[in-house]
Design an enzyme around this catalytic site. Structure first.
Site, PDB file in Angstrom:
ATOM      1  N   SER B  13      33.477  41.286 -41.664  1.00  0.00           N
ATOM      2  CA  SER B  13      32.414  41.910 -42.460  1.00  0.00           C
ATOM      3  C   SER B  13      32.787  43.345 -42.858  1.00  0.00           C
ATOM      4  O   SER B  13      32.410  43.812 -43.937  1.00  0.00           O
ATOM      5  CB  SER B  13      31.077  41.873 -41.715  1.00  0.00           C
ATOM      6  OG  SER B  13      31.016  42.847 -40.708  1.00  0.00           O
ATOM      7  N   ASN B 106      40.103  53.470 -36.726  1.00  0.00           N
ATOM      8  CA  ASN B 106      39.347  52.372 -36.131  1.00  0.00           C
ATOM      9  C   ASN B 106      37.860  52.641 -36.310  1.00  0.00           C
ATOM     10  O   ASN B 106      37.427  53.788 -36.370  1.00  0.00           O
ATOM     11  CB  ASN B 106      39.668  52.282 -34.628  1.00  0.00           C
ATOM     12  CG  ASN B 106      38.950  51.136 -33.934  1.00  0.00           C
ATOM     13  OD1 ASN B 106      38.857  50.031 -34.471  1.00  0.00           O
ATOM     14  ND2 ASN B 106      38.438  51.393 -32.748  1.00  0.00           N
ATOM     15  N   HIS B 108      34.284  51.913 -34.346  1.00  0.00           N
ATOM     16  CA  HIS B 108      33.795  51.494 -33.024  1.00  0.00           C
ATOM     17  C   HIS B 108      32.266  51.545 -33.007  1.00  0.00           C
ATOM     18  O   HIS B 108      31.674  52.531 -33.436  1.00  0.00           O
ATOM     19  CB  HIS B 108      34.374  52.418 -31.943  1.00  0.00           C
ATOM     20  CG  HIS B 108      33.977  52.011 -30.556  1.00  0.00           C
ATOM     21  ND1 HIS B 108      34.625  51.006 -29.865  1.00  0.00           N
ATOM     22  CD2 HIS B 108      32.987  52.441 -29.738  1.00  0.00           C
ATOM     23  CE1 HIS B 108      34.050  50.845 -28.681  1.00  0.00           C
ATOM     24  NE2 HIS B 108      33.052  51.705 -28.582  1.00  0.00           N
TER      25      HIS B 108
END
Lengths: 201, 201
Positions: B13, B106, B108
């Site tokens: 997604s 990244n 998170h």
């Protein structure tokens, strides 16, 4: 009447917020005593000005056991419903916490569990977070790990340093701590067995 | 052209959000390849649908050294500017991180440094925080500790469970990750020596 003991070590700005928003308001919440471990705490001056009973238990004059014994006696002499740590920078023993189980709350200048302990704002700046904030939580036996009652997020801007972030967070501390005290006094806070805190419907 | 490699392990997604907000927009940012460590990753299907080169490096077929060697070769074959971990659930070695120093980011699903590692939303629910959120950060050698680029706070309501909180946070992940990529592509992000990240004026 819902009776508070406010413990403070410093300038007492959170004490002042509790006085302004709760103690002086028409409700059933009153500060019954202010206690400080520090001789120079401005919090004591503030209490004096508002004719609130205040106590200095000078941490330099007593060992920890003596100190806490006096603290417990003082609190018990005022039939207290809730102990509020408002910038109180001395760690309380497990014995003290057990004596007043689920009746002690603290305000901490970070979004716990991030940045527990001292200098939370400095820790946040040094880490480089983009969001910090403040947390009102029940006090348990480990520092800054108790069940969380309320939190407020505060944006950290690139230009912020420890001083400016502390100032921004403090503004929200002055809102969050009286709000949490009021909810507890109204019996609206439920401390669940799984250590989460919810608002009663 | 600013070229992205997107690494994903799951439903993709966040990859879809990058495609919608950046890859299909009129700008100089393009996804050059999508790589997955998981055979069943829907992310690979999405890449296929948009005619983006995609690679499965099945983690079950290779040891970690072989896996990373193939990963590095694949990335190098595409002349990549930024590696984006978008729901990538495999830990990268120090060697890999050094190979692409300051070029891996990244997303998170918590306000780091709170709740690093797996199941961050579940950790947040179990802890009982009132505010969580998501974090885009540079990847360094330790999991979820790299310099923070952007964060977004999300309120945790009393009625929230892991599923509902994950859903709320995910909505903001889909905003935050493309925003961070765009800032980096525009050269607006400065990674300072003290590991803080600031926006260039």
């Amino acid at each position: 009447m819902f009776r508070l003991a406010v413990l403070a070590s410093g300038r007492g700005s959170n004490l002042q917020a509790i006085i302004n928003k709760l103690h002086l308001s028409k409700n059933n919440i009153k500060i019954s005593c202010v206690i400080s471990n520090k001789k120079m705490a401005i919090a004591l001056e503030i209490a004096k000005n508002y004719e609130i009973p205040f106590y200095l238990i000078d941490e330099n004059r007593y060992n920890n056991d003596e100190y806490e014994e006096m603290l417990i006696k003082t609190i018990n002499s005022h039939d207290i419903d809730l102990i509020v740590l408002a910038g109180y920078l001395k760690i309380l023993s497990a014995k003290f916490v057990n004596t007043f189980k689920d009746s002690i709350i603290n305000i901490h200048p970070s979004l716990l569990p991030a940045f527990p302990g001292l200098d939370a704002q400095k820790q946040a700046i040094n880490y480089g977070v983009k969001i910090s904030g403040c947390t009102v939580h029940y006090v348990n036996k480990k520092v800054d790990t108790g069940p969380i009652i309320k939190q407020k997020a505060v944006k950290v801007e690139d230009k912020d340093d420890e001083a400016s972030l502390s100032k921004k967070i403090l503004k929200y501390e002055h809102q969050l701590l009286p709000e949490a005290i009021e909810l507890i006094a109204q019996g609206k806070i439920k401390l669940n067995k799984d250590r989460t805190v919810t608002i009663k419907e």
